[in-house]
Design a protein around this motif. Structure first.
Motif: not given
Lengths: 171, 400
Positions: B85-87, B89-90, B152
């Motif tokens: 999870t890369f907030l 970029s997601a 994350w």
């Protein structure tokens, strides 16, 4: 084209879910699609401009993470299979035909431009979001990844938010 | 125990597996109608919710399957790929993909299915995707900050929300079933007629009930791991459990005579273990006993497994857990390491009185209190030399 030829969506979803579960059980990873396109792009750039890939950060990071030829990649094999599987499905359901599908209200040219622009955005977004509808959203949902579920929410949420502005392309 | 790659299925065979899985993937996508953009974008204009039905059914099926396989100990979730999870970029990547979806009418997987049966627009979509990847690759220095921000890690949604996996799975299943119901009504309104695919209402009603029941069972069924841990945390249960034990003298004896059948599982904290570790012992935690990597080591035939910890109760707890998990030849250390320290390692050799005969035990201990510390020292030297070569099972890599 006869719409009723398609499989019941819940049944198709159930099969797709079992396939995804089997894939996770066997390989420890889910399904994907955009990664295969990335492998092909990296291979193409490597072939055309080897000195460029050797000096550019993205390709360097890619070759650090993947050993061997970029084409010798799980997703490339999977997508090659998908092409054949879909072709076979089209064959038995009598849907093999070269067509350019578009709403009668728009020209073929518009549809091609839309597909190109949409594809470009999707290809770019899938890189940024670390996966597309298959690799991030669907496989991410199966393993309850926070990132996968966020990406899923924004793919579909984003599409709904923008749908109004592009309605003339479709309805 | 899954996953089968790379231990059971090698990496070369995995490519053949990928190809076969791909064939099934493409076949299902095409059969579901994902090879036509009209059906795909129907989702966003309310005239065809096929995508939602297929997608959510597949996601829920696989999710419940993963939970069930893990629950029954058939799949080690700690080894499967959890999308990181890369907030930001997601979120931004997802929104850009959504825009691409509604303009282009496909997503990467479905465009391949469309192109395979001759959809020219799908072929242009694939071409566009390649351009998109190229733009990202060439502009990578510009996007890298965003791409790598808010890391994350490989978190899972129920942990992010601080609720149990079962509750989250139940809620997601409930949302899916609710969405199936609502979208069918919307579809009917938009098209002005009911979808002929869904004539048989009782069938769908019973399917929905079945799905909710399945979700509920997952919610109620206690996790195997959890129920085991509850059991062994019950001191009375552990104390009354009958199993083999080994006392400090026997353990010392086996160490001195280099018993190659003996395998020692040390449950003390890592820092205590690092300070002093018995020759050939493995430092593990209770949690490790559930892991794929540890159980592979545990289930070697013809070995004697002894569990040691600070005191007798903790040693026995680990022994009980291992026995309950199906391990044979399990022993626990009587008196725990505390007694091993006092009766062997720190054994005060009694002042020799030539007139008095030493008891057998004392004679043995007098020998052991010199020999065992030497063995420990030798082992430590050797161990620190080859600890570099330790192999650990690694999480599978995946994603797009």
């Amino acid at each position: 084209m006869d719409n009723n030829n398609y499989m019941n969506p819940y049944l198709a979803g159930f099969f797709l879910g079992l396939l995804l579960l089997g894939t996770i059980y066997i390989t420890g990873r889910g399904l994907g699609a955009s990664g295969a396109i990335k492998s092909v792009v990296v291979t193409a750039v490597e072939t055309v401009a080897p000195s460029h890939t050797a000096n550019t950060k993205f390709y360097k990071e890619y070759s650090e993470e993947h050993s061997g030829s970029p084409l010798k990649n799980w997703l490339v094999f999977e997508m090659a299979g998908a092409l054949i599987g879909a072709f076979f499905s089209g064959l038995i359901s009598n849907r093999l035909k070269f067509t350019l599908e578009h709403s009668p209200k728009i020209k073929s040219r518009t549809r091609i431009a839309g597909a190109l622009i949409g594809g470009t955005l999707f290809g770019f977004g899938a890189q940024l979001g670390r996966g597309c509808t298959s690799g991030a959203a669907l496989s991410g949902m199966a393993v309850l990844s926070t990132g996968g579920l966020i990406t899923m929410a924004f793919i579909f949420g984003g599409a709904y938010a923008f749908a109004y502005f592009f309605r003339k392309l479709w309805i | 125990m899954g996953p089968l790659v790379p231990e059971i299925i090698g990496n070369e065979l995995n490519f053949i597996v990928a190809f076969l899985i791909g064939i099934a993937f493409g076949f299902i996508l095409e059969q579901a109608g994902f090879s036509t953009s009209k059906k795909l974008v129907g989702l966003f204009y309310g005239y065809d919710f096929t995508v939602l039905r297929v997608f959510f059914t597949a996601g829920i099926t696989a999710m419940l399957g993963v939970i069930a396989l893990n629950h029954f100990g058939l799949l080690d979730v700690s080894l499967i790929y959890i999308n990181p999870t890369f907030l930001w970029s997601a979120i931004i990547g997802g929104a850009i993909m959504g825009l691409g979806f509604v303009i282009g009418g496909y997503c990467p997987g479905t465009s391949v299915a469309g192109a395979a049966i001759g959809k020219i627009d799908a072929m242009f979509f694939i071409l566009g995707s390649a351009v998109g990847v190229l733009i990202f690759a060439e502009g990578y220095p510009v996007f890298e900050g965003l791409y790598k921000s808010a890391d994350w890690g490989n978190v899972r949604a129920f942990d992010s929300l601080g609720i149990s996996q079962s509750l989250f799975a139940f809620l997601l299943t409930f949302i899916a079933v609710f969405a199936f119901w609502v979208t069918t009504i919307i579809e009917q309104k938009v098209n002005g007629k009911p979808n002929p695919e869904f004539k048989s209402k009782p069938l769908y009603a019973s399917l929905a009930i079945l799905a909710i029941l399945m979700g509920l069972t997952a919610f109620i069924m206690p996790d195997r791991k959890e129920s085991m841990m509850n059991k062994i945390n019950d001191t009375g249960f552990v104390k009354s459990y009958t199993m083999n034990s080994m006392d400090s003298d026997e353990l010392a004896f086996r160490l001195m005579y280099d018993d190659n059948k003996l395998r020692i599982w040390d449950l003390r904290l890592k820092k205590d273990y690092d300070k002093l570790s018995l020759p050939g012992s493995h430092n593990i935690t209770m949690q490790n006993l559930f892991d794929n990597a540890t159980s592979k080591l545990l289930y070697i035939e013809g070995k004697i497994n002894i569990f040691i910890a600070e005191d007798e109760l903790l040693s026995k707890k680990a022994g009980v857990l291992a026995s309950e998990l199906g391990l044979n030849n399990v022993y626990y250390l009587k008196g725990g390491m505390n007694e091993f320290y006092s009766s062997i390692l720190n054994f005060k050799c009694p002042v020799l009185n030539p007139n008095e005969k030493l008891s057998d035990t004392d004679r043995f201990r007098a020998e052991a209190c010199n020999a065992v510390p030497q063995l420990i020292k030798d082992y430590k030297k050797k161990h620190s030399a080859d600890s570099e070569g330790n192999k650990k099972s690694k999480r599978a890599l995946g994603g797009c």
